[in-house]
Design a protein around this motif. Sequence first.
Motif, PDB file in Angstrom:
ATOM      1  N   MET A 183       0.610  -1.130   0.374  1.00 43.24           N
ATOM      2  CA  MET A 183       0.315  -0.131  -0.062  1.00 43.24           C
ATOM      3  C   MET A 183       0.700   1.130   0.035  1.00 43.24           C
ATOM      4  SD  MET A 183      -2.579  -1.437   2.988  1.00 43.24           S
ATOM      5  CE  MET A 183      -1.646  -1.755   3.455  1.00 43.24           C
ATOM      6  N   GLN A 184       0.821   2.616  -0.978  1.00 42.89           N
ATOM      7  CA  GLN A 184       1.474   3.658  -1.308  1.00 42.89           C
ATOM      8  C   GLN A 184       0.774   4.448   0.250  1.00 42.89           C
ATOM      9  OE1 GLN A 184       3.774   4.518  -3.324  1.00 42.89           O
ATOM     10  NE2 GLN A 184       3.035   2.123  -3.474  1.00 42.89           N
ATOM     11  N   PRO A 185       2.010   5.698   0.497  1.00 39.94           N
ATOM     12  CA  PRO A 185       1.443   6.405   1.240  1.00 39.94           C
ATOM     13  C   PRO A 185       0.296   7.276   1.154  1.00 39.94           C
ATOM     14  CG  PRO A 185       3.825   6.589   0.815  1.00 39.94           C
ATOM     15  CD  PRO A 185       2.927   5.008   0.022  1.00 39.94           C
ATOM     16  N   GLY A 186      -0.773   7.520   1.800  1.00 36.46           N
ATOM     17  CA  GLY A 186      -1.990   7.851   2.268  1.00 36.46           C
ATOM     18  C   GLY A 186      -2.928   7.265   2.052  1.00 36.46           C
ATOM     19  N   VAL A 187      -3.164   6.189   1.752  1.00 37.19           N
ATOM     20  CA  VAL A 187      -4.453   4.595   1.753  1.00 37.19           C
ATOM     21  C   VAL A 187      -4.584   4.895   3.115  1.00 37.19           C
ATOM     22  CG1 VAL A 187      -5.006   2.141   0.856  1.00 37.19           C
ATOM     23  CG2 VAL A 187      -3.211   4.111  -0.703  1.00 37.19           C
ATOM     24  N   ILE A 188      -6.639   5.112   2.470  1.00 40.97           N
ATOM     25  CA  ILE A 188      -6.880   4.278   4.054  1.00 40.97           C
ATOM     26  C   ILE A 188      -7.548   3.203   4.646  1.00 40.97           C
ATOM     27  CG2 ILE A 188      -8.927   5.488   5.133  1.00 40.97           C
ATOM     28  CD1 ILE A 188      -8.764   8.388   3.520  1.00 40.97           C
ATOM     29  N   VAL A 189      -6.996   3.068   5.721  1.00 41.76           N
ATOM     30  CA  VAL A 189      -7.712   1.538   6.142  1.00 41.76           C
ATOM     31  C   VAL A 189      -8.288   1.483   7.079  1.00 41.76           C
ATOM     32  CG1 VAL A 189      -5.268   0.111   5.221  1.00 41.76           C
ATOM     33  CG2 VAL A 189      -5.501   0.743   7.532  1.00 41.76           C
ATOM     34  N   LYS A 190      -9.635   0.598   7.535  1.00 42.06           N
ATOM     35  CA  LYS A 190     -10.397   0.044   8.452  1.00 42.06           C
ATOM     36  C   LYS A 190      -9.917  -0.584   8.998  1.00 42.06           C
ATOM     37  CE  LYS A 190     -14.939  -1.041   9.750  1.00 42.06           C
ATOM     38  NZ  LYS A 190     -15.967  -1.757   8.937  1.00 42.06           N
ATOM     39  N   ILE A 191      -9.699   0.146  11.028  1.00 38.56           N
ATOM     40  CA  ILE A 191      -8.642  -0.599  11.784  1.00 38.56           C
ATOM     41  C   ILE A 191      -9.809  -1.468  12.623  1.00 38.56           C
ATOM     42  CG2 ILE A 191      -7.755  -0.305  13.900  1.00 38.56           C
ATOM     43  CD1 ILE A 191      -5.769   0.463  11.514  1.00 38.56           C
ATOM     44  N   GLU A 192      -9.522  -2.568  12.347  1.00 37.62           N
ATOM     45  CA  GLU A 192     -10.546  -4.080  13.048  1.00 37.62           C
ATOM     46  C   GLU A 192     -10.234  -3.588  14.771  1.00 37.62           C
ATOM     47  OE1 GLU A 192     -12.509  -5.084  11.602  1.00 37.62           O
ATOM     48  OE2 GLU A 192     -12.509  -4.417  10.048  1.00 37.62           O
ATOM     49  N   ASN A 193      -8.960  -4.238  14.936  1.00 35.84           N
ATOM     50  CA  ASN A 193      -8.260  -4.067  16.500  1.00 35.84           C
ATOM     51  C   ASN A 193      -6.866  -3.644  15.593  1.00 35.84           C
ATOM     52  OD1 ASN A 193      -6.887  -6.580  15.874  1.00 35.84           O
ATOM     53  ND2 ASN A 193      -9.536  -7.752  15.545  1.00 35.84           N
ATOM     54  N   CYS A 194      -6.197  -3.360  17.015  1.00 40.60           N
ATOM     55  CA  CYS A 194      -4.624  -2.954  17.283  1.00 40.60           C
ATOM     56  C   CYS A 194      -4.175  -3.863  18.437  1.00 40.60           C
ATOM     57  CB  CYS A 194      -4.191  -1.924  17.646  1.00 40.60           C
ATOM     58  SG  CYS A 194      -5.102  -1.058  15.311  1.00 40.60           S
ATOM     59  N   SER A 195      -2.562  -4.679  18.637  1.00 39.77           N
ATOM     60  CA  SER A 195      -2.176  -5.010  19.561  1.00 39.77           C
ATOM     61  C   SER A 195      -1.198  -4.679  20.272  1.00 39.77           C
ATOM     62  CB  SER A 195      -1.673  -6.422  18.870  1.00 39.77           C
ATOM     63  OG  SER A 195      -0.671  -5.947  17.738  1.00 39.77           O
ATOM     64  N   GLY A 196      -0.679  -3.223  19.407  1.00 38.17           N
ATOM     65  CA  GLY A 196       0.565  -2.213  20.118  1.00 38.17           C
ATOM     66  C   GLY A 196       1.296  -2.404  19.171  1.00 38.17           C
ATOM     67  N   SER A 197       1.470  -3.440  17.994  1.00 39.14           N
ATOM     68  CA  SER A 197       1.895  -3.509  17.147  1.00 39.14           C
ATOM     69  C   SER A 197       2.049  -3.461  15.977  1.00 39.14           C
ATOM     70  CB  SER A 197       3.405  -4.844  17.630  1.00 39.14           C
ATOM     71  OG  SER A 197       3.093  -5.860  17.773  1.00 39.14           O
ATOM     72  N   TRP A 198       0.743  -4.407  16.346  1.00 39.03           N
ATOM     73  CA  TRP A 198      -0.058  -4.723  14.736  1.00 39.03           C
ATOM     74  C   TRP A 198      -1.588  -4.718  14.686  1.00 39.03           C
ATOM     75  CZ3 TRP A 198       2.483  -6.575  10.502  1.00 39.03           C
ATOM     76  CH2 TRP A 198       4.302  -6.198  10.829  1.00 39.03           C
ATOM     77  N   CYS A 199      -2.092  -4.065  13.612  1.00 40.12           N
ATOM     78  CA  CYS A 199      -3.307  -3.622  13.453  1.00 40.12           C
ATOM     79  C   CYS A 199      -3.854  -4.741  12.372  1.00 40.12           C
ATOM     80  CB  CYS A 199      -3.430  -2.119  12.906  1.00 40.12           C
ATOM     81  SG  CYS A 199      -2.882  -0.949  14.247  1.00 40.12           S
ATOM     82  N   ALA A 200      -5.269  -5.410  12.956  1.00 37.30           N
ATOM     83  CA  ALA A 200      -6.043  -5.852  11.962  1.00 37.30           C
ATOM     84  C   ALA A 200      -6.574  -4.806  11.118  1.00 37.30           C
ATOM     85  CB  ALA A 200      -6.730  -6.740  12.773  1.00 37.30           C
ATOM     86  N   ALA A 201      -6.758  -4.315   9.760  1.00 37.64           N
ATOM     87  CA  ALA A 201      -6.644  -4.372   8.780  1.00 37.64           C
ATOM     88  C   ALA A 201      -7.524  -4.262   7.564  1.00 37.64           C
ATOM     89  CB  ALA A 201      -5.706  -2.478   8.499  1.00 37.64           C
TER      90      ALA A 201
END
Length: 186
Positions: A142-160
């Motif tokens: 993904m290029q800079p600026g792409v918008i993703v929906k965040i499902e959850n984040c662990s503190g180091s990784w986000c499900a998106a």
Amino acid sequence: MKAAMMAFAAMAHTAEASSAHAPAPAPVLVLVAESSGGRNTGRVTGLKLPRFVSLKSEKARMRVGPSTDYAVRFVYMVAGLPLELIEEWGNWRLVRDHDGSSGWMHAALLSGQRTAMIAPWLKQGAALRNRPSPNAAVTASMQPGVIVKIENCSGSWCAAAVQKPRLTGYVAQTALWGVYPHEVVN
């Protein structure tokens, strides 16, 4: 790169003139900084400050003060754009975008749905991986600026999730603007 970001963020200055009684933006920001008194919760909602929100509307005006009497600073043209909410005043919210521009938006234009932007300062963008690991297979780049929906984040990784095409996976939290470092999102 800026042109690509504009396609996703779609910010445009407006030519609307400020009303004769609209004050300059600086006093508004000074007043807010003094009135917050070091609070870490919103005076209206009681929710944590600062926090990230997203644009609910496909067209939203950022104003220099907390009222429609104030001049428009920017018009944002993309639903889901992440914004950092830093103050509350009645039905108005002081927000900051990924470029550091700040201003006031009506609360009805904002959503608690968490989204994030692939960090605009990254040169290579970020990988969407099939597991939360730097060694996991890459589903998409993904290029800079792409918008993703965040499902959850662990503190180091986000499900998106990316909307078009519909892809899901994991993104390193350090590659996102829209979540704080080490923030856990449920």
